[in-house]
Design an enzyme around this catalytic site. Structure first.
Site, PDB file in Angstrom:
ATOM      1  N   GLU A 188       0.834  -1.201   0.000  1.00 13.09           N
ATOM      2  CA  GLU A 188       0.000   0.000   0.000  1.00 13.09           C
ATOM      3  C   GLU A 188       0.869   1.251   0.000  1.00 13.09           C
ATOM      4  OE1 GLU A 188      -2.509  -0.168   3.416  1.00 13.09           O
ATOM      5  OE2 GLU A 188      -3.619  -1.913   2.693  1.00 13.09           O
ATOM      6  N   CYS A 203       3.013   8.349   2.214  1.00 16.23           N
ATOM      7  CA  CYS A 203       3.325   7.300   3.192  1.00 16.23           C
ATOM      8  C   CYS A 203       3.578   6.030   2.390  1.00 16.23           C
ATOM      9  CB  CYS A 203       2.156   7.129   4.154  1.00 16.23           C
ATOM     10  SG  CYS A 203       2.394   5.773   5.313  1.00 16.23           S
ATOM     11  N   CYS A 225       2.977  -6.734  14.772  1.00 14.37           N
ATOM     12  CA  CYS A 225       2.201  -6.047  15.816  1.00 14.37           C
ATOM     13  C   CYS A 225       0.788  -6.631  15.852  1.00 14.37           C
ATOM     14  CB  CYS A 225       2.133  -4.544  15.529  1.00 14.37           C
ATOM     15  SG  CYS A 225       3.758  -3.768  15.520  1.00 14.37           S
ATOM     16  N   GLU A 254       9.185  -2.929   8.182  1.00 16.28           N
ATOM     17  CA  GLU A 254      10.104  -2.279   9.119  1.00 16.28           C
ATOM     18  C   GLU A 254      11.273  -1.745   8.275  1.00 16.28           C
ATOM     19  OE1 GLU A 254      10.792  -1.325  12.429  1.00 16.28           O
ATOM     20  OE2 GLU A 254      12.587  -0.684  11.370  1.00 16.28           O
ATOM     21  N   LEU A 305       6.550   3.474  19.659  1.00 19.67           N
ATOM     22  CA  LEU A 305       6.739   2.932  21.010  1.00 19.67           C
ATOM     23  C   LEU A 305       5.484   2.150  21.464  1.00 19.67           C
ATOM     24  CD1 LEU A 305       8.928   2.904  23.178  1.00 19.67           C
ATOM     25  CD2 LEU A 305       7.796   4.853  24.240  1.00 19.67           C
ATOM     26  N   CYS A 317      -3.131   0.757   8.238  1.00 23.69           N
ATOM     27  CA  CYS A 317      -2.114   0.155   7.381  1.00 23.69           C
ATOM     28  C   CYS A 317      -2.420  -1.329   7.132  1.00 23.69           C
ATOM     29  CB  CYS A 317      -0.770   0.305   8.086  1.00 23.69           C
ATOM     30  SG  CYS A 317       0.555  -0.631   7.350  1.00 23.69           S
TER      31      CYS A 317
HETATM   32  S1  SF4 Z   1       3.598  -2.467   9.535  1.00 22.29           S
HETATM   33 FE1  SF4 Z   1       4.141  -1.291  11.391  1.00 22.29          FE
HETATM   34  S2  SF4 Z   1       2.399  -1.584  12.788  1.00 22.29           S
HETATM   35 FE2  SF4 Z   1       2.253  -3.171  11.183  1.00 22.29          FE
HETATM   36  S3  SF4 Z   1       3.278  -5.003  12.027  1.00 22.29           S
HETATM   37 FE3  SF4 Z   1       4.807  -3.836  10.864  1.00 22.29          FE
HETATM   38  S4  SF4 Z   1       5.781  -2.478  12.368  1.00 22.29           S
HETATM   39 FE4  SF4 Z   1       3.883  -3.223  13.281  1.00 22.29          FE
END
Ligand code: SF4
Length: 355
Positions: free
Chosen positions: A103, A116, A127, A171, A226, A344
């Site tokens: 995206e 973005c 996450c 990441e 964080l 996201c």
């Molecule tokens: S895209 Fe960002 S919020 Fe989603 S799992 Fe990866 S680090 Fe975490």
């Protein structure tokens, strides 16, 4: 370049070599750079100051864009989200039956137009509250494909991109080489010409890579996701938090500030009744005092199938008050694109489910 040799992977030098090795004049490379970056033109046939034969050669052997836009969403506030499918993914992990897609989001706000972008296909961090992390990592994006995302968003009709944030899927510091290479092109006067201070790298916090970025030639803004003020809660939300304690990450952020003079942005996603209580705000204030930083509070956008809720407005403001009383520069980030799949990874997830 090893693979993914699109136009956007090139520097002026490598593009000149490409032209000369194919019998084209040296200056064709600067003409192409002007067409693509200056005039936002991606169709070789329209590059009329290059000879017809050479335009045909470019069209046949140098892909300018590698991705294919497969979905687009436009929110009432002007936020635009693209789902881009790629022919393959670098270092691709074998996830059967899936075409890699990522995206990219354009967020217009006053005079700013923020792109973005994603740095990986999927995400290894996992996450618990994020749609991108649900399927794990599928592969890395090349530098050219990151630049391509910014270029595509700049052609959506809202005007030129003023800011770039590596806050989409992935990441960024786990794909360090490609991300820093993309940043060079995004920043270069011959490229997209966006100042280093207007480029933000958002990380979950990899201390070694943060220190490496501190010695990178361009002082970009570092944003630390964080999301929890203590290690135990953080580990329950972010599996990768196992790899480094908050204290180790903040020490690396202090080093980043020392080396670059750039204040750190702490991103804190508020999840209802999970990390949005006053005691969390007080602990966060203690952490933030050890650092030159500002804090962005972000209201969670719910993701279907995940058990987290959007925080109540009163709790968000109470959280901010605790931080402001502690004299910490804190903003509540405006929610953008709420009427589309704003969080996201949601558009990608919806597309995969539809298939
Ligand atoms: S895209 Fe960002 S919020 Fe989603 S799992 Fe990866 S680090 Fe975490």
């Amino acid at each position: 370049m090893s693979r993914g040799q699109s136009f956007f992977d090139h520097t002026p030098e490598s593009l000149q070599d490409w032209c000369v090795s194919r019998g084209m004049p040296r200056h064709a490379s600067s003409q192409m750079l002007t067409w693509v970056y200056g005039n936002q033109e991606v169709n070789p046939a329209a590059m009329t100051n290059i000879s017809g034969d050479h335009r045909a050669l470019i069209a046949a052997s140098l892909p300018i864009e590698e991705g294919r836009e497969i979905r687009r969403q436009v929110a009432t506030d002007g936020t635009r989200k693209l789902l881009i499918e790629w022919p393959d993914a670098e270092d691709r992990l074998p996830i059967a039956g899936r075409q890699p897609s990522t995206e990219a989001v354009l967020i217009p706000a006053d005079a700013r137009r923020t792109a973005c972008i994603s740095s990986q296909v999927g995400c290894p961090v996992g996450c618990r509250f994020c749609a991108s992390g649900m399927g794990g990592l599928e592969g890395n994006l090349t530098a050219g494909r990151m630049v391509e995302q910014v270029h595509r968003l700049g052609r959506l009709g809202a005007g030129r991109i003023t800011n770039v944030v590596f806050m989409g899927m992935g990441e960024p510091l786990a794909n360090y080489k490609a991300v820093t290479s993309a940043i060079r092109t995004i920043n270069a006067p011959w490229g997209l010409g966006i100042g280093a201070r207007r480029i933000t790298v958002s990380t979950v916090g990899l201390p070694e890579a943060i220190r490496r970025l501190a010695s990178f030639s361009l002082p970009v803004t570092l944003a630390l996701s964080l999301h929890a003020p203590d290690d135990e809660l953080r580990k329950s939300l972010i599996p990768w938090a196992e790899h480094a304690s908050i204290e180790d990450i903040l020490a690396a952020c202090r080093d980043y500030f020392e080396a670059t003079g750039r204040e750190i942005t702490i991103e804190y996603l508020l999840l209802r009744d999970v990390n949005d209580r006053p005691e969390h705000a007080r602990l966060l204030a203690d952490r933030a005092r050890s650092l030159r930083c500002n804090i962005n509070l972000i209201r969670y956008n719910e993701v279907e199938g995940l058990p987290y809720g959007r925080p109540r407005d009163a709790d968000v403001h109470a959280f901010q008050s605790v931080l402001r009383d502690a004299r910490i520069n804190t903003h509540i980030r405006a929610s953008r694109g709420r009427d589309i799949d704003a969080a996201c990874g949601q558009l990608r997830q919806a597309a995969q489910q539809a298939r």
